[in-house]
Scaffold this motif. Structure first.
Motif, short mmCIF file in Angstrom:
data_model
loop_
_atom_site.label_atom_id
_atom_site.label_comp_id
_atom_site.label_asym_id
_atom_site.label_seq_id
_atom_site.Cartn_x
_atom_site.Cartn_y
_atom_site.Cartn_z
N ARG A 67 -1.57 -8.15 1.46
CA ARG A 67 -2.11 -7.63 0.20
C ARG A 67 -1.65 -6.20 0.03
O ARG A 67 -1.71 -5.41 0.98
CB ARG A 67 -3.63 -7.71 0.19
CG ARG A 67 -4.22 -7.33 -1.16
CD ARG A 67 -5.73 -7.22 -1.09
NE ARG A 67 -6.29 -6.91 -2.39
CZ ARG A 67 -7.52 -6.47 -2.59
NH1 ARG A 67 -8.32 -6.29 -1.55
NH2 ARG A 67 -7.96 -6.21 -3.80
N LEU A 131 0.66 -14.06 -5.23
CA LEU A 131 -0.45 -13.71 -6.12
C LEU A 131 -0.11 -12.50 -6.96
O LEU A 131 0.43 -11.52 -6.46
CB LEU A 131 -1.70 -13.42 -5.29
CG LEU A 131 -2.97 -13.01 -6.04
CD1 LEU A 131 -3.49 -14.18 -6.86
CD2 LEU A 131 -4.03 -12.51 -5.08
N SER A 134 -4.71 -12.57 -11.73
CA SER A 134 -5.64 -13.68 -11.52
C SER A 134 -4.94 -15.03 -11.41
O SER A 134 -5.57 -16.07 -11.55
CB SER A 134 -6.65 -13.74 -12.67
OG SER A 134 -5.97 -13.93 -13.91
N ALA A 154 -6.69 -17.78 -9.43
CA ALA A 154 -7.12 -17.18 -8.16
C ALA A 154 -7.92 -15.92 -8.43
O ALA A 154 -7.43 -15.00 -9.09
CB ALA A 154 -5.91 -16.87 -7.29
N LEU A 156 -9.82 -12.77 -6.70
CA LEU A 156 -9.94 -11.99 -5.46
C LEU A 156 -11.23 -11.18 -5.45
O LEU A 156 -11.67 -10.67 -6.48
CB LEU A 156 -8.76 -11.03 -5.32
CG LEU A 156 -7.44 -11.55 -4.76
CD1 LEU A 156 -6.43 -10.42 -4.73
CD2 LEU A 156 -7.62 -12.13 -3.38
N THR A 165 -10.60 -15.25 -1.69
CA THR A 165 -10.00 -15.72 -2.93
C THR A 165 -10.47 -17.13 -3.20
O THR A 165 -10.59 -17.96 -2.29
CB THR A 165 -8.45 -15.68 -2.87
OG1 THR A 165 -7.91 -16.17 -4.10
CG2 THR A 165 -7.91 -16.53 -1.73
#
Length: 206
Positions: A67, A131, A134, A154, A156, A165
């Motif tokens: 991330r 990702l 969203s 998705a 988070l 998620t």
């Protein structure tokens, strides 16, 4: 001497880039004990009421993710076929675990391995996700080596230092090479599109 100075400067720049990457990117590992992936199938046809909408639960999950500080990221999650079990019958939006016998559950899992995935229980399904915001782009590798793409929603959220998620996506059985799953004399069949719902939790590595 001038060449040596350039090499040193380049080395310092590379080190600074790596240091910046470390600060901006978080390496994560899947927490299987807090994660869940469910596959929902639907019956259709003239006598669909004689069949069941089902929910399958994927166990023995493994995976990792990254991330960035800007909110983008990527993840890889694997689910072995031996870990997929029948959660129960779906009716009016609820899962009833008591409607199926042990032999019914074994038959469903065996049929899934033979006619949907065409693979042994020891093989795995792997999903690679990228990702952004969203949504996520997915590359799905089937146990038989076949690949297909999908798009997922998705969401988070932060949970006690972990990253969670949740979301879902549709998957076509024909796209993954499945046979048509149907009842005696074609009285009912499993709808080509199934829904995959996930709730995944990743924790920082180390």
């Amino acid at each position: 001497m001038r060449v040596r100075s350039k090499e040193i400067a380049a080395s310092h720049r590379a080190f600074a880039c790596r240091e910046q990457y470390t600060r901006l990117v978080t390496e994560l590992a899947l927490d299987a004990s807090r994660s869940r992936v469910r596959i929902q199938t639907f019956a259709e046809g003239l006598f669909a009421r004689l069949a069941h909408d089902l929910e399958l639960v994927c166990g023995e999950l493994s995976g990792s993710a990254t991330r960035t500080a800007s909110g983008t990221g990527s993840a890889v999650v694997s689910a072995p076929l031996r870990g997929i079990e029948v959660g129960g019958v779906v009716e009016h939006g609820r899962v009833d675990a008591s409607r199926l016998s042990s032999s019914d559950r074994r038959d469903i899992v065996d049929k899934m391995q033979r006619e949907v995935f065409h693979a042994a229980a020891s093989s795995s399904l792997t999903i690679e996700a990228t990702l952004q915001g969203s949504s996520a782009r997915l590359r799905i590798t089937l146990p038989n080596g076949r690949r297909t793409d999908a798009s997922a929603t998705a969401l988070l959220r932060e949970e006690d230092g972990s990253v969670a998620t949740s979301g879902g996506f549709s998957l076509s059985l024909s796209d993954i090479g499945s046979d048509v799953i149907k009842g005696p004399m074609g009285a009912f069949r499993v709808k080509d599109r199934v829904e995959v719902v996930f709730d995944l939790v990743f924790t920082p590595k180390g």
